[in-house]
Scaffold this active site. Structure first.
Site, short mmCIF file in Angstrom:
data_model
loop_
_atom_site.label_atom_id
_atom_site.label_comp_id
_atom_site.label_asym_id
_atom_site.label_seq_id
_atom_site.Cartn_x
_atom_site.Cartn_y
_atom_site.Cartn_z
N CYS A 37 0.84 -1.20 0.00
CA CYS A 37 0.00 0.00 0.00
C CYS A 37 0.88 1.26 0.00
CB CYS A 37 -1.00 -0.05 1.16
SG CYS A 37 -2.39 1.10 0.95
N HIS A 95 -3.03 -5.32 1.31
CA HIS A 95 -2.43 -5.59 2.62
C HIS A 95 -2.35 -7.09 2.88
CE1 HIS A 95 -2.46 -1.44 4.28
NE2 HIS A 95 -3.43 -1.28 3.39
N GLU A 139 -0.71 -8.63 5.02
CA GLU A 139 -0.54 -8.94 6.44
C GLU A 139 -1.88 -9.14 7.15
OE1 GLU A 139 -1.08 -4.48 6.36
OE2 GLU A 139 -0.25 -6.02 5.05
#
Length: 198
Positions: free
Chosen positions: A80, A178, A180
């Site tokens: 991002c 994202h 994660e």
């Protein structure tokens, strides 16, 4: 020998990236100082706010060391805002917006819209058999790539269909989304593999 991969810990999903990297079998450390940056074999630049991250990197005397290490071949993975930081060119940037650079791409900041326009989509990612559930939050997209850049993922549906949201160039990787978030560590594993090859 176990690799040490840092997460730029100025803003964003630092803990989530550290957790994902640790589950890939590397030593994962937070990086806030030049000495910590000097100790890593790879670096994740997380999401957050790209202009704020550059200001904080300058305050912590990290901006120039970051640029030097990336230029010298440090494997880096931007997610991002981290994608924006690694891009050589930014569209719709803040006045005078600076980047770390290294990736021969042009990114459009906040390309998908505001926070309310955040969305999720299952994406095909080059090199992975099953789709990745991708979370986009005020995300950029890649407007254009240079000749040495490999496209890893594109949006499949909706008004942004076909937009590039994952790239790799040599020792650098970046996603608009994202990875994660959600517990799927395959994208992190791709980066760990890139670091190990380095």
């Amino acid at each position: 020998m176990t690799q040490t991969i840092g997460v730029l810990a100025l803003q964003g999903d630092v803990r989530e990236h550290l957790r994902a990297l640790a589950s890939c079998g590397v030593d994962a450390i937070a990086v806030r100082r030049p000495a910590e940056l000097a100790a890593v074999d790879g670096l994740v630049l997380p999401g957050g706010e790209s202009t704020t991250m550059v200001k904080l990197a300058r305050i912590f005397d990290l901006l120039e060391p970051l640029r030097e290490r990336v230029k010298d071949g440090l494997p880096a993975f931007g997610t991002c805002a981290g994608m924006i930081l690694l891009a050589d060119r930014v569209e719709d940037g803040a006045p005078g917006q600076e980047t770390v650079g290294g990736l021969d791409i042009t990114v459009r900041r906040n390309a998908f819209g505001r926070q309310v326009d955040s969305f999720e989509e299952d994406l095909h990612v080059e090199g992975l058999d099953d789709p990745v559930h991708a979370v986009f939050i005020r995300a950029p997209w890649v407007e254009e790539v240079g000749p040495g850049v490999e496209t890893l993922a594109r949006v499949a549906a909706g008004p942004a269909a076909g937009r590039i949201v994952g790239v790799r160039q040599g020792h650098l990787m970046a996603t608009s989304f994202h990875p994660e978030v959600g517990g799927d560590t395959r994208i992190h594993q791709m980066f760990v593999d890139l670091v190990r090859r380095g």
